[in-house]
Write an enzyme that holds these catalytic residues in place. Structure first.
Site, PDB file in Angstrom:
ATOM      1  N   GLN A 236      41.722  29.745 -14.519  1.00 35.80           N
ATOM      2  CA  GLN A 236      40.482  29.091 -14.938  1.00 35.80           C
ATOM      3  C   GLN A 236      39.690  28.599 -13.732  1.00 35.80           C
ATOM      4  O   GLN A 236      38.540  28.192 -13.878  1.00 35.80           O
ATOM      5  CB  GLN A 236      40.782  27.926 -15.884  1.00 35.80           C
ATOM      6  CG  GLN A 236      41.247  28.383 -17.261  1.00 35.80           C
ATOM      7  CD  GLN A 236      41.498  27.247 -18.233  1.00 35.80           C
ATOM      8  OE1 GLN A 236      42.601  27.120 -18.749  1.00 35.80           O
ATOM      9  NE2 GLN A 236      40.494  26.425 -18.517  1.00 35.80           N
ATOM     10  N   ARG A 383      41.214  22.015 -24.508  1.00 36.64           N
ATOM     11  CA  ARG A 383      39.884  22.083 -25.111  1.00 36.64           C
ATOM     12  C   ARG A 383      39.220  20.716 -25.178  1.00 36.64           C
ATOM     13  O   ARG A 383      38.695  20.297 -26.202  1.00 36.64           O
ATOM     14  CB  ARG A 383      39.934  22.705 -26.497  1.00 36.64           C
ATOM     15  CG  ARG A 383      38.573  23.315 -26.822  1.00 36.64           C
ATOM     16  CD  ARG A 383      38.592  24.188 -28.021  1.00 36.64           C
ATOM     17  NE  ARG A 383      37.265  24.770 -28.168  1.00 36.64           N
ATOM     18  CZ  ARG A 383      37.026  25.956 -28.680  1.00 36.64           C
ATOM     19  NH1 ARG A 383      38.007  26.710 -29.091  1.00 36.64           N
ATOM     20  NH2 ARG A 383      35.803  26.402 -28.793  1.00 36.64           N
ATOM     21  N   CYS A 384      39.323  19.987 -24.067  1.00 39.50           N
ATOM     22  CA  CYS A 384      38.582  18.733 -23.978  1.00 39.50           C
ATOM     23  C   CYS A 384      38.454  18.426 -22.508  1.00 39.50           C
ATOM     24  O   CYS A 384      39.147  18.992 -21.686  1.00 39.50           O
ATOM     25  CB  CYS A 384      39.323  17.590 -24.662  1.00 39.50           C
ATOM     26  SG  CYS A 384      40.850  17.127 -23.858  1.00 39.50           S
ATOM     27  N   GLU A 759      33.979  21.821 -26.108  1.00 36.02           N
ATOM     28  CA  GLU A 759      35.137  20.992 -26.399  1.00 36.02           C
ATOM     29  C   GLU A 759      34.866  19.909 -27.421  1.00 36.02           C
ATOM     30  O   GLU A 759      35.794  19.327 -27.984  1.00 36.02           O
ATOM     31  CB  GLU A 759      35.635  20.404 -25.081  1.00 36.02           C
ATOM     32  CG  GLU A 759      35.990  21.546 -24.131  1.00 36.02           C
ATOM     33  CD  GLU A 759      36.342  21.119 -22.729  1.00 36.02           C
ATOM     34  OE1 GLU A 759      35.804  20.103 -22.276  1.00 36.02           O
ATOM     35  OE2 GLU A 759      37.158  21.790 -22.104  1.00 36.02           O
TER      36      GLU A 759
END
Ligand SMILES: Cc1cc2nc3c(=O)[nH]c(=O)nc-3n(C[C@H](O)[C@H](O)[C@H](O)COP(=O)(O)OP(=O)(O)OC[C@H]3O[C@@H](n4cnc5c(N)ncnc54)[C@H](O)[C@@H]3O)c2cc1C
Lengths: 805, 277
Positions: A236, A383-384, A759
């Site tokens: 990522q 996902r945050c 997110e």
């Protein structure tokens, strides 16, 4: 169609710029199975690596016998810590300033920990050989509970013996990692002491896992002739990986090329550095052949970064009318065997200090204690943005708990405590400056959309029917108003291992008026190639369809810190707009020259510069591009390109109002989401269709987490949920219908006003689902119960409340 | 997730398949749809030198609907159980239960024979077959024999089938007219094994009830069945709760499973009764 006959609106529409629900350009290859993922990469002479992993959660490694494995034809090498030690690579630094064993160095600290790395001619031989490596273990007492760990005599990290100072300050106990404090402790305690009402509760956000569809993996290829290492991987943050590889391997950074090809979902799982990368690089250097390593599903769930595992003890103070006066939180954070949290270095608990949420809370205090246990390391932002989901879950539960204590409607309690639109920019008690928001408008819109009053009336009737024995189903209304903090971030306070968290974009316009843009980020499904082209299209007036976007190759893309924490649009998106504006500025000079007027006598008009007051005299961006390369313009260099490195002045603060309506069967614990409404305010909306897709995906992950997904351990430290039979990933069947909605409150400091959205749905969704469960049982006396709300845990709530007769 | 190496055999008839099993003893295992066996091989919980694929054996296929008996070939897929019209009319319970098994992808390949031969307490079809009082036909080196489904299961993964025997067909008596049938299953998600499942037949003064994943074998209870035949629902549930012996796992603790077992059974009874006349 002649350009000159089109209205400005028509010309703008043709660009498919910002605001257009342009179809995702990536999907042409993805839907045809033509993506190029790490496991699709095949290089000549490629070898395969496989790990021998510990079956124990805590044990000494007495000996490792490689003989039987090496005897299999096709096995090239078996690496252990002993082999890596001379290179100094048996341990590696973590993103959190701790260090982590690459291969077990005398002991193991979690089940699934890497013990040996087998290299073989193909993956079948590697798997067979891994079975034959004989490891002699001596079991040690296992600590899976962080509160126990802080009391226990058992020392998990013997390598840190005597070290009373950690990366983030003093350590209080041999299993303690750090204490992080924010806000004003004394003032908060004073407020709690004097308050009319104080609600107190332990809010646990259980351990789970991002579980991307594609697991982690890499192909390391050392070219002994050129001395260049090419590392393909599921990264990522490819640029950060290059720097880290250089720092730990000693290879010069210009001799390392990191490539993130297509990535099948990341969700934070692919931010960190894993043993597999290090071992593959070493194996390739040693053998001179490319080495591929790809995790299987169980390895992914057991050993690569988990998420959450925060025990949040909260106290919230209010007046008797419900005005919140103070918030106190003490978090015990279970980090597993190594502290491999992926957070900006100065924030060992991420942005947990956004836990005052959407509310104007004048006084607050937060302390977080990090603890070692015999579990896998990680603690990533699934996902945050860093620990923002934990923070949002905490405050949104505390609000509900306070509403119970005050005997108030939880929607009303939120409304009277929201930060008001005229208070922005808002300085929070825990140190953040919220950029913009209009919470009341969003909240009222949401309540109206779901028919809140009607739902409460229906619920009241349902409770009556239940009490009268007419139904066994309850109705829960789950409310959430969340505020995120994303877009890390300003280099002045955000870095990872010293790498500043700016991001970048380079745009080159081709002579015929098409373009290529390269960014420091990397899409894992977010659709960057679609949306960033739209930003450029709107900024410089070339059609999005004529703009190629490239990311992930460190030899070609400008340096950036990658994609996670919803930072791509806030940071790289800003860089994209800024680079485009540099191009437009030069284009203006070229246009003025071509039109034979002063620079200031032309004005921008969608896709062209026109002479002020004479719109029929213009040069389109296409014409300007051609001239930039092919016409000698006095005082200007040929060419039309620009690069921007953007260091944001602040984070962005997306927010939203989510409401979940859930039916619950008290006899079986089964649930059914009848309605889910998601209002998001992510500032300027670049591609509404992609936003909707992000919301659908994120809410579905939130559903999974709230309603069943967990990484559970037994007392021996065995992972009980290491396959998709037990680790809950919703299928289409379990996924409810969603209604999406929006308000638009642009970020005042972002060049295009965008805030990031990928997110929000996870941050807002988890409390919405959990609050729905709690809300259903509130009339029967439930105050707090821990996620995941799977059937048996819901049943246990009902059972505990005496609802089974 | 890579299984250990094995030899692959694809015989064309039952006799050759048995021959291969005889030759390799417990080194060999038959594979039908592979949807229980292959996951175990990938986890390396099952390792065998020889896999004997039954896909090419025509004798093991086909659904025959007789007036009194339905005969299912062992290699009939779970998908066929759902889409076969005659079967749905003759014994609707089979279709209703098959729809609760796994997911469509698994059912396209997974077979009824594999499901009942597997011996996994989580499988739905063993309990179903016990409820229906089915008979399993086995062929082995010593010829053919039949074993009642209610006698077949000994413990988890242990059945009355010998290693060298192949389950060839399943024969099921067609329940008389007026018999109501229902299958009720609680699961955590699509593709999950049962937290608890109940198969019920009731009508014409008779009844049969069996439950799934609540002991190390499927549980058919004679006393529960008799109680229901007498119209005593509570007695039926009580007898069944006596017969089951669930263990705690990720689906929940024992107390919860017992509670849910009773709920599933009651719901199945209610639906079956509403279909009886
Ligand atoms: C994701 C998933 C979810 C599932 N969910 C469910 C569920 O909800 N309910 C359920 O009941 N099942 C479920 N299953 C299992 C599925 O139904 C399998 O197909 C079934 O259990 C086995 O049938 P098979 O044809 O695939 O057999 P195989 O996997 O090929 O064989 C299973 C075992 O039976 C033996 N065997 C097979 N056929 C014969 C034969 N004719 N004679 C002798 N021995 C034989 C094999 O040697 C092996 O030991 C699930 C499977 C998966 C992968």
């Amino acid at each position: 169609m002649n350009d000159q006959t089109l209205t400005p609106e028509e010309r703008a529409a043709n660009l498919k710029g910002m605001g257009s629900s342009r179809k995702r350009v990536e999907d042409v290859r993805f839907t045809q199975g033509k993506g190029n993922y790490v496991d699709d990469i095949k290089l000549d002479g490629m070898l395969f690596g496989a790990f021998v992993r510990s079956p124990y959660a805590h044990a000494r490694v007495v000996s490792v016998n490689k003989e039987a494995a090496l005897a299999i034809p096709g096995v090239v090498a078996v690496l252990t810590a002993e082999d890596l030690a001379p290179l100094g690579l048996h341990w590696m630094p973590t993103l959190a300033g701790d260090k982590q064993m690459v291969l077990a160095d005398g002991k193991v600290l979690f089940q699934g920990q890497e013990v040996a790395y087998v290299v073989a001619e193909n993956r079948y031989i590697a798997a067979d050989a891994a079975e034959l490596v004989e490891v002699d273990y001596e079991e040690l007492p296992v600590l899976t509970d962080p509160f126990e760990a802080l009391k226990s005599d058992v020392v998990l990290r013997e390598d840190l013996a005597g070290q009373t100072d950690g990366a983030h300050g003093p350590r209080k106990h041999h299993n303690h990692i750090f204490t992080w404090e924010q806000g004003d402790k004394d003032a908060t305690e004073a407020v709690l002491g004097e308050a009319d009402v104080v609600a107190e509760e332990m809010v646990y956000y259980h351990r789970t896992h991002p579980c991307p569809l594609e697991t982690c993996g890499c192909v390391a290829s050392m070219d002994k002739v050129t001395g260049k290492l090419t590392l393909y991987g599921t990264f990522q943050a490819p640029h950060a990986i290059r720097t880290v590889v250089s720092l730990i391997s000693g290879l010069a950074e210009h001799n390392i090329r990191v490539i993130s090809p297509d990535i099948g979902g990341g969700f934070g799982n692919k931010v960190g550095a894993y043993a597999g990368y290090v071992c593959s690089v070493v194996a390739s250097i040693v053998t001179g052949q490319p080495v591929k390593w790809v995790e299987n599903r169980m390895e992914n769930l057991m050993s690569t970064a988990f998420a959450r595992d925060y025990w949040m003890q909260g106290k919230i103070a209010a007046t008797k009318d419900g005005k919140i006066t103070g918030l106190w939180c003490h978090t015990t954070a279970d980090h597993g065997g190594f502290d491999a949290c992926a957070d900006p270095t100065k924030f060992p608990a991420g942005f947990m200090n956004i836990c005052t949420g959407s509310y104007d809370i004048p006084t607050a205090y937060l302390a977080v204690d990090g603890v070692y246990t015999n579990k896998a390391p990680g603690g990533v932002a699934y996902r945050c943005s860093f620990r923002v989901t934990e923070a949002a879950y905490f405050i949104e539960r505390m609000i509900e708990v306070l509403a119970i204590k005050l005997n108030m409607d939880a929607a009303e309690l939120r409304r009277i405590n929201f930060i008001k639109a005229d208070q922005f920019p808002y300085q929070s008690a825990l140190g953040w400056e919220y950029d913009s928001g209009d919470y009341h408008t969003a909240w009222d819109k949401a309540l109206k959309a779901v028919g809140y009053e009607g739902l409460r009336a229906e619920q009241a009737q349902r409770i009556e029917d239940f009490r009268a024995g007419k139904t066994r189903k309850l109705l829960g209304i789950g409310l959430t108003h969340f505020t995120e903090i994303v877009g890390a971030g300003p280099v002045k306070n955000c870095d990872i291992l010293g790498l500043g968290m700016f991001d970048s974009c380079e745009i080159r316009i081709h002579p015929t008026g098409s373009a290529i843009a390269r960014l420091g980020t990397i899409s894992q499904g977010q659709g960057h190639a679609t949306t960033f082209a739209q930003i450029i299209a709107s900024e410089i007036g070339l059609p999005a369809d004529d703009i190629t976007l490239e990311e992930g190759d460190t030899d070609t893309a400008p340096y950036g810190l990658g994609t996670y924490g919803s930072r791509s649009t806030p940071v790289a998106g800003a860089a994209t707009a800024m680079a485009a504006r540099k191009i437009r500025a030069k284009a203006q000079m070229i246009a003025a020259y071509l039109l034979e007027v002063h620079d200031n006598d032309v004005e921008w008009d969608v896709d062209r510069f026109a002479v002020k007051g004479a719109p029929e005299r213009f040069k389109t961006m296409k014409e300007i591009a051609f001239a930039a390369y092919n016409q000698a313009i006095p005082g200007l260099e040929p060419g039309l390109e620009a690069v921007s490195y953007y260091d944001p002045p602040n984070m962005t603060y997306p927010f939203g109002a989510y409401i979940c309506v859930m039916e619950i069967d008290v006899d079986t614990g089964e649930w059914d989401v009848r309605q889910f409404y998601a209002l998001d305010d992510c500032g300027t909306r670049i591609n509404p269709m992609i936003i909707e897709g992000q919301v659908h995906g994120g809410v579905t992950e939130a559903l999974a987490i709230a309603m069943g997904q967990e990484i559970a351990y037994d007392e021996m430290g065995n992972v009980k949920t290491a396959t998709l039979m037990d680790f809950f990933l919703p299928t289409a069947w379990e996924t409810p219908n969603y209604t999406t909605d929006h308000t638009v409150t642009p970020s005042p400091h972002h060049p295009i006003g965008a805030k990031g959205v990928g997110e929000s749905p996870n941050v807002g969704g988890v409390p919405a689902f959990s609050n729905a469960v709690h809300d259903a049982f509130r009339p029967f006396g439930l105050v707090q119960s821990h996620m995941p709300h799977d059937h048996w845990r819901i049943w246990k709530i009902a059972n505990g409340l005496g609802m089974h007769g | 997730m890579i299984p250990a190496g094995f030899e692959y055999h694809r015989p064309g008839d039952i006799a050759s398949a048995i021959g291969i099993l005889q030759e390799h003893g417990d080194e060999a295992r038959v594979i039908a749809g592979g949807h229980s066996l292959i996951p175990m091989m990938k986890l390396r919980m099952a390792e065998m030198g020889h896999l004997v694929d039954l896909q090419a054996i025509e004798e093991l296929k086909g659904i025959e609907i007789g007036a009194d008996t339905v005969s299912l070939g062992a290699m009939v897929t779970q998908h066929e159980l759902i889409t076969h019209d005659g079967l749905a009319t003759a014994i609707p319970l089979i279709r209703e239960a098959a729809l609760q098994v796994a997911d469509p992808q698994v059912r396209y390949v997974g077979t009824v024979g594999g499901n009942v031969a597997n011996g996994d307490p989580g499988n739905d079809m063993p309990g179903l077959m016990q409820c229906l009082n089915a008979t399993f036909e086995l062929s082995g080196p010593d010829g053919r024999r039949s074993v009642a489904a209610r006698e077949f299961y000994e413990a988890a993964y242990f059945t009355a089938r010998d290693d060298e025997e192949i389950l060839t067909r399943i024969s099921i008596p067609v329940p008389g007219a007026g018999v109501g049938q229902a299958y009720e299953k609680q699961k955590r998600k699509i593709g999950d094994y049962a937290t608890a499942a109940a198969a019920v037949m009731v009508g014409n003064g008779q009844a049969s009830v069996a439950m799934t994943n609540l002991a190390d074998t499927p549980v058919w209870s004679e006393s529960a069945s008799n109680a229901l035949a007498d119209g005593d629902v509570s007695g039926c549930v009580a007898a069944m709760l006596d017969a089951i012996d669930p263990v705690a796992d990720n689906r929940g603790p024992v107390e919860f499973k017992k509670h849910v077992a009773a709920v599933m059974l009651r719901r199945a009874i209610e639906r079956a009764q509403s279909r009886a006349d």
